[in-house]
Every structure is written in C-alpha cells, then in structure tokens.
Motif scaffolding. Structure first.
Motif, PDB file in Angstrom:
ATOM      1  N   ALA A   1      27.467  41.770  49.044  1.00 36.42           N
ATOM      2  CA  ALA A   1      27.060  40.642  48.218  1.00 36.42           C
ATOM      3  C   ALA A   1      26.511  39.542  49.105  1.00 36.42           C
ATOM      4  N   ASP A   2      25.850  38.562  48.484  1.00 32.26           N
ATOM      5  CA  ASP A   2      25.347  37.427  49.257  1.00 32.26           C
ATOM      6  C   ASP A   2      26.492  36.633  49.881  1.00 32.26           C
ATOM      7  N   ILE A   3      27.592  36.484  49.133  1.00 31.93           N
ATOM      8  CA  ILE A   3      28.706  35.686  49.627  1.00 31.93           C
ATOM      9  C   ILE A   3      30.012  36.195  49.039  1.00 31.93           C
ATOM     10  N   ALA A   4      31.076  36.096  49.818  1.00 34.59           N
ATOM     11  CA  ALA A   4      32.421  36.416  49.340  1.00 34.59           C
ATOM     12  C   ALA A   4      33.265  35.154  49.429  1.00 34.59           C
ATOM     13  N   VAL A   5      33.995  34.886  48.366  1.00 38.88           N
ATOM     14  CA  VAL A   5      34.845  33.697  48.299  1.00 38.88           C
ATOM     15  C   VAL A   5      36.302  34.131  48.372  1.00 38.88           C
ATOM     16  N   VAL A   6      36.991  33.717  49.425  1.00 37.79           N
ATOM     17  CA  VAL A   6      38.400  34.045  49.611  1.00 37.79           C
ATOM     18  C   VAL A   6      39.216  32.956  48.905  1.00 37.79           C
ATOM     19  N   ALA A   7      39.688  33.272  47.712  1.00 34.19           N
ATOM     20  CA  ALA A   7      40.383  32.285  46.871  1.00 34.19           C
ATOM     21  C   ALA A   7      41.871  32.610  46.811  1.00 34.19           C
ATOM     22  N   VAL A   8      42.524  32.483  47.961  1.00 30.44           N
ATOM     23  CA  VAL A   8      43.947  32.792  48.082  1.00 30.44           C
ATOM     24  C   VAL A   8      44.644  31.599  48.745  1.00 30.44           C
TER      25      VAL A   8
ATOM     26  N   LEU B   1      35.067  40.986  41.141  1.00 31.35           N
ATOM     27  CA  LEU B   1      36.389  40.365  41.199  1.00 31.35           C
ATOM     28  C   LEU B   1      37.396  41.282  41.868  1.00 31.35           C
ATOM     29  N   ALA B   2      38.251  40.698  42.702  1.00 34.27           N
ATOM     30  CA  ALA B   2      39.311  41.469  43.354  1.00 34.27           C
ATOM     31  C   ALA B   2      40.566  40.617  43.418  1.00 34.27           C
ATOM     32  N   ASP B   3      41.702  41.253  43.264  1.00 29.21           N
ATOM     33  CA  ASP B   3      42.984  40.560  43.363  1.00 29.21           C
ATOM     34  C   ASP B   3      44.049  41.601  43.663  1.00 29.21           C
ATOM     35  N   ARG B   4      45.064  41.204  44.434  1.00 25.00           N
ATOM     36  CA  ARG B   4      46.137  42.142  44.734  1.00 25.00           C
ATOM     37  C   ARG B   4      46.900  42.524  43.473  1.00 25.00           C
ATOM     38  N   ASP B   5      46.795  41.679  42.433  1.00 24.60           N
ATOM     39  CA  ASP B   5      47.373  41.983  41.124  1.00 24.60           C
ATOM     40  C   ASP B   5      46.242  42.454  40.214  1.00 24.60           C
ATOM     41  N   PRO B   6      46.098  43.756  39.984  1.00 28.37           N
ATOM     42  CA  PRO B   6      44.994  44.258  39.158  1.00 28.37           C
ATOM     43  C   PRO B   6      44.964  43.649  37.766  1.00 28.37           C
ATOM     44  N   ALA B   7      46.140  43.298  37.234  1.00 35.89           N
ATOM     45  CA  ALA B   7      46.178  42.711  35.891  1.00 35.89           C
ATOM     46  C   ALA B   7      45.482  41.347  35.880  1.00 35.89           C
ATOM     47  N   ALA B   8      45.655  40.569  36.959  1.00 34.74           N
ATOM     48  CA  ALA B   8      44.994  39.270  37.034  1.00 34.74           C
ATOM     49  C   ALA B   8      43.481  39.437  37.113  1.00 34.74           C
TER      50      ALA B   8
ATOM     51  N   GLY C   1      40.721  36.966  44.761  1.00 35.48           N
ATOM     52  CA  GLY C   1      41.770  36.092  44.279  1.00 35.48           C
ATOM     53  C   GLY C   1      41.358  35.461  42.966  1.00 35.48           C
ATOM     54  N   THR C   2      41.925  35.946  41.871  1.00 37.60           N
ATOM     55  CA  THR C   2      41.484  35.507  40.548  1.00 37.60           C
ATOM     56  C   THR C   2      42.499  34.570  39.904  1.00 37.60           C
ATOM     57  N   GLY C   3      42.920  33.557  40.675  1.00 44.34           N
ATOM     58  CA  GLY C   3      43.730  32.493  40.100  1.00 44.34           C
ATOM     59  C   GLY C   3      42.839  31.460  39.443  1.00 44.34           C
ATOM     60  N   LEU C   4      43.360  30.247  39.305  1.00 46.23           N
ATOM     61  CA  LEU C   4      42.606  29.185  38.653  1.00 46.23           C
ATOM     62  C   LEU C   4      41.279  28.916  39.349  1.00 46.23           C
ATOM     63  N   ILE C   5      41.314  28.695  40.671  1.00 52.79           N
ATOM     64  CA  ILE C   5      40.099  28.318  41.386  1.00 52.79           C
ATOM     65  C   ILE C   5      39.129  29.484  41.492  1.00 52.79           C
ATOM     66  N   GLY C   6      39.628  30.637  41.905  1.00 53.43           N
ATOM     67  CA  GLY C   6      38.742  31.787  42.049  1.00 53.43           C
ATOM     68  C   GLY C   6      38.055  32.164  40.747  1.00 53.43           C
TER      69      GLY C   6
ATOM     70  N   PRO D   1      44.278  32.861  35.909  1.00 57.98           N
ATOM     71  CA  PRO D   1      42.916  33.022  35.375  1.00 57.98           C
ATOM     72  C   PRO D   1      42.748  32.470  33.966  1.00 57.98           C
ATOM     73  N   ALA D   2      43.801  32.479  33.160  1.00 56.44           N
ATOM     74  CA  ALA D   2      43.681  31.986  31.786  1.00 56.44           C
ATOM     75  C   ALA D   2      43.398  30.492  31.747  1.00 56.44           C
ATOM     76  N   ALA D   3      43.739  29.770  32.823  1.00 60.44           N
ATOM     77  CA  ALA D   3      43.508  28.318  32.874  1.00 60.44           C
ATOM     78  C   ALA D   3      42.139  27.966  33.449  1.00 60.44           C
ATOM     79  N   ALA D   4      41.365  28.976  33.864  1.00 61.78           N
ATOM     80  CA  ALA D   4      40.097  28.729  34.547  1.00 61.78           C
ATOM     81  C   ALA D   4      39.061  28.134  33.593  1.00 61.78           C
ATOM     82  N   ARG D   5      38.150  27.341  34.186  1.00 57.37           N
ATOM     83  CA  ARG D   5      37.076  26.720  33.417  1.00 57.37           C
ATOM     84  C   ARG D   5      35.790  26.756  34.226  1.00 57.37           C
ATOM     85  N   ALA D   6      34.681  27.081  33.562  1.00 55.53           N
ATOM     86  CA  ALA D   6      33.391  27.126  34.248  1.00 55.53           C
ATOM     87  C   ALA D   6      32.940  25.749  34.693  1.00 55.53           C
ATOM     88  N   ASP D   7      33.420  24.685  34.030  1.00 58.15           N
ATOM     89  CA  ASP D   7      32.993  23.331  34.372  1.00 58.15           C
ATOM     90  C   ASP D   7      33.991  22.602  35.264  1.00 58.15           C
TER      91      ASP D   7
END
Length: 406
Positions: A98-105, A42-49, A21-26, A164-170
C-alpha cells in the motif's frame, strides 16, 4: 536536535492504506480515508475488532497471507522512500504494498508492530498515531526497524469512548496532526504522512519527537491526570451533591472516563515530561490549599479579617490568561467570543429549530453547551458566537419565542 515547528510539504493523498489496529483512532482514520475513496485494508490482533470495523464501512480485512510484492513493486517502493529494498517476506495487501501503513496501537506495541509490518512489506511508508514519540522510536531502533521509511505521527483528537464502534470519519476535522520526521526520513516520506493527515481533514504540524512529547505532556497527558484526580473525589460524594452538579464539573471531569490501561501506558511512556507538569500543577494547588486553610482558620477563630488570598487571586488571573492564549478553530489566533444563553424545552427537534433560526439570521454558532435544570423539562443552551452577531441572534431567537439572556 528537534525539527522546528511548522507545516510539512504537500503531497498526494494515498490511494491505498493499511490500518493496523482497529480501535477508535485506527478505525476513524480508515473511515476518513474511505470517505475520500482510498482503498483501505484493516488488521488487528483481535479479528472480531477488524471485522466490526469492516462491517461499519472502514475497509476490508487484510488477508493473513496474500500475494508478495513483485520485483517491480519492490524497486518502485525503494525509489519512492529512498531506502533499501522491501522485505521478501510475503503476506502484504493484494496487489502489492500500500502507499502507507498506519500503526494504530498503544505506544508500547508500536515498535514490534512496525517490525512485523515492514517484514511483511505492507507499505511503502509507515507512520503511527501513538501519543508518545521518543520511547517507541528508541524501541523501534533497538528492534532493527527501517526508520527511514517510518515517519512518526500523532493526531490530537479522541473521545472518551473506545473501540471501532466509537469511530467517526470526522474525528480529525480541523484538529492538529503532529508529524515528527527524523532518522533520515526523505522529503517524500514526510509529505506522504502529511498528505495522510490532510486526507483525514487534519492540519499537519512539524515537530521533533522530544518537542512533541513535551507539548503533549502539557496539553493532554497531565490534564488527563488532573481530570481524574477531580473525578476521583466524586466516588464517595453524597447523592445530593451530585444532583446539583453543573456543566463546569462535567467539563473538568469529561476526559477522566478514558481507558485506564491505555492511559497508564501513555503516561509511563512519557513519564518525565508529564511528571514535570503535574509537579508544577500540584505545587500551585498545595500553595492555594494552604492559603485557604489559613483563611478558614482565621475566620473560624474570629481573629481578624480574612486574608486577601493573594496566591489564589494570582492563580485565577494566570489561569484566565492561559485560557485566552488557546487558539481558535483550525489553529487560528483566539478571538473575542460571546455567550448567549437560551432557555429551551427538553423535547425532540428543539435544538434543530434553534440552529435553523440562527442560520436564517446569518449567525455562525462557534460552540454550544447545554445545562439541564434538575427536575424541570427545560434546559439552558449556551451558544458561543462572534460579538458582532449577538444582536442579530438575540433578535431572531426572541422573535421565535425563546427566552434569551446575554
């Protein structure tokens, strides 16, 4: 019974992670992990995201297929999580789980997404970032998910924008990240999710799922509805009224710009706790509205002095007391702070000069807000500082030519 609030045990930061889920949080989680050198898929049901998230440096798109976990990797995963063997289904990250998977949906999609991720053997441990815990957990149990390797989580951070465009590392720096163990989660799994939170710059806090849902109904879900109710009053407002809107209205309505579909799902998933908070808020507002209406009627009829508005005064006092209880930075106890107002010109570089002057004076700016003057090329910057620093700050700013008001 819920777990007591507290801080989870320390653990090693993940070396690899899958973000579903590659939205803002993911995407923000992915960017934060990448800044720490973590390998991120990275994985998302929308490949473009997912591709957009990859293009901005959040990681690499997870291949639709991929090498299955080796027998050694399956055994290691079982030992580390204290559960049964990893699924034989192929399609995990290259190199094994992987060590961990984050479900960001969204909350309603957590259970099915978790089931599919576990079937593919994507990771040793699983967590989510949904803002509701009880309903997704119940749905995951109904779908037969491995709850021992799933430690629910929730970072309390966000923005009005999405995608994803609104995402921030901080995005998570200094923010609480609730970890909700249960259902036989081993200590290693809880530590892994806490380490994920710390790797993103957040402060992990333990709570049970029901306790978490009650907390967020009060501090997040109900406030969003209250903000939207106030913002809804603006749709038919006269242009003149909007032209004189100040920072107070903007502060109250800022979060109302969130994604409607997502918030409907969040509130539906946490309906009972949110309804209880909104009912209490609504009762207070109705009581004050009736008191004000009575006062307005008496004043208009000239029947005597305006009532004392005791209910209004009591609510305002209680509100001020509630604000005073909010913790300071990184969850520290609230401390006294003072606002210094500075008139600044609306031109490039002005804020940079202001902050530089404060820095040279050895003053830390705790917070800042800006209110623009309608029709004028100036604004007022309100700088929040510790009371001990007010004198140094005002002297430094005045020496640099800024009009200052304490």
């Amino acid at each position: 019974m819920s777990e007591p609030a507290g801080h989870p045990p320390a653990g090693l930061a993940p070396a690899s992670a899958v973000i579903i889920g590659t939205g803002l949080i993911g995407t923000s989680v992915a960017l934060a992990l990448r800044s720490r050198g973590v390998t991120v898929w990275l994985a998302d049901r929308d490949p473009a995201a997912a591709q957009l998230a990859a293009d901005i440096g959040a990681g690499d798109a997870l291949p639709p297929g991929g090498a299955p976990p080796t027998a050694a990797q399956r055994r290691a995963a079982a030992v580390r999580r204290g559960a049964g063997p990893v699924s034989e289904v192929t399609g995990g990250p290259p190199g094994g789980p992987a060590d961990i998977a984050v479900v960001a949906v969204p909350p309603g999609a957590v259970a099915a997404t978790l089931r599919d991720a576990q079937a593919r053997g994507l990771a040793r441990w699983y967590t989510d970032v949904a803002s509701v815990k009880c309903q997704p957990l119940a749905q995951a149990a109904a779908l037969g998910c491995d709850l021992a390797s799933f430690v629910p989580g929730h970072p309390l951070a966000g923005r009005e924008r999405s995608g994803p465009a609104a995402a921030r590392a901080d995005l998570f720096l200094g923010r609480p990240w609730v970890v909700c163990p249960g259902h036989g989660n081993p200590a290693a799994g809880v530590a892994a999710v806490a380490a994920l939170a710390r790797a993103c710059g957040a402060e992990p806090v333990l709570a049970g799922p029901a306790e978490h849902d009650a907390w967020v109904a009060l501090v997040s879900h109900a406030p969003h509805v209250v903000s939207a109710a106030m913002a809804a009053r603006l749709t038919d407002a006269q242009d003149g009224a909007l032209a004189v809107a100040g920072q107070g209205l903007r502060d109250v309505t800022r979060i109302a710009a969130g994604d409607t579909r997502l918030w409907v799902q969040i509130l539906a998933a946490n309906a009972a706790p949110a309804a209880a908070v909104l009912a209490a808020v609504g009762a207070d507002l109705i009581a004050v509205a009736e008191e004000l209406a009575e006062a307005a009627g008496g004043a208009a009829a000239g029947t005597g002095p305006v009532p004392e508005l005791k209910l209004l005064a009591a609510l305002l006092d209680q509100g001020a007391g509630g604000v005073a209880r909010l913790p300071g930075k990184r969850g520290a106890p609230a401390r006294a702070e003072t606002q210094v107002q500075v008139v600044i010109r609306d031109q490039p570089g002005e804020l940079a000069r202001l902050f530089q002057a404060a820095g040279e004076a050895g003053v830390n700016i705790e917070d800042v807000g800006i209110e623009h003057s309608p029709g004028l090329p100036v604004g007022v910057a309100e700088l929040t500082v510790h009371p001990d620093a007010v004198g140094r700050l005002t002297e430094a700013l005045a020496a640099n030519g800024w009009p200052v008001r304490r």
